[in-house]
Write a protein that holds these residues in place. Sequence first.
Motif, short mmCIF file in Angstrom:
data_model
loop_
_atom_site.label_atom_id
_atom_site.label_comp_id
_atom_site.label_asym_id
_atom_site.label_seq_id
_atom_site.Cartn_x
_atom_site.Cartn_y
_atom_site.Cartn_z
N SER A 96 3.85 -92.24 -88.91
CA SER A 96 4.42 -92.64 -90.35
C SER A 96 4.78 -93.81 -91.52
O SER A 96 5.27 -93.80 -92.38
CB SER A 96 6.08 -93.14 -90.11
OG SER A 96 6.26 -94.79 -89.12
N ARG B 208 0.87 -90.86 -93.13
CA ARG B 208 1.10 -89.94 -93.63
C ARG B 208 -0.23 -89.15 -94.24
O ARG B 208 0.14 -87.44 -94.17
CB ARG B 208 1.86 -90.12 -94.52
CG ARG B 208 3.66 -90.94 -93.73
CD ARG B 208 4.73 -91.07 -94.42
NE ARG B 208 4.11 -91.88 -96.28
CZ ARG B 208 4.52 -93.39 -96.13
NH1 ARG B 208 4.47 -93.92 -94.96
NH2 ARG B 208 3.94 -93.71 -96.76
N ASN C 57 9.61 -94.14 -85.68
CA ASN C 57 9.82 -93.13 -85.49
C ASN C 57 8.99 -91.71 -85.12
O ASN C 57 8.76 -92.20 -84.26
CB ASN C 57 9.88 -93.06 -87.72
CG ASN C 57 10.53 -93.79 -87.85
OD1 ASN C 57 12.32 -94.17 -87.86
ND2 ASN C 57 10.25 -95.35 -88.38
#
Length: 202
Positions: A9, A14, A35
Amino acid sequence: MKIVIVGASGTLGRAVVAELEKDARHELIRVGRHNGDLQVDLTDEASVDALFARTGKVDAIIATTGNVFFGPLAEMTAENFAVGLQDKLLGQVRLALKGQHILNDGGSITLTSGIIADEPIAQGVNATAVNTALAGFVKAAACELPRGIRINLVSPTMLTESEAAYGPFFPGFESVPAARAALAYRRSAEGVQSGQVFKVGY
């Protein structure tokens, strides 16, 4: 390939996910501290064990995470220095030590350091020490990993997306987009080399 991406994340994570998603053959497991598909605390051995119990056998492990301490040497304490040792260094080392046992034959491990390993900056002593140690670990581990398992290190310069926050710490340094750095992770996971430091942007 079934690929675990720890730090998925974050800015770099990403970008790595976006790069690897281009290949429909890959099954990505996105992992973060809070997450993602699964969660892990790399400073906690039991947490790493629990992560791999959930993932089962995989083909590649990628780490794009790790905290270090930034501050002037004159004020630094051993406790400050331990931040990078426990998180970025031992966290990624722990991931590799545990992860080697759940990798399929010919699998790969990719860890992350940074340009400060080779180009020190003010207040970056902890980061330089940690990143340099990661390079040593990868070089030596590559000599002992069995079953055709490979391990590499990606060392990017400052990311363009992080310039606003970190630019003042890197005067005169060029930055690279996270998408460019992500290519090195693909190279590590899908290539044939081992024990390498893939430098991006310097």
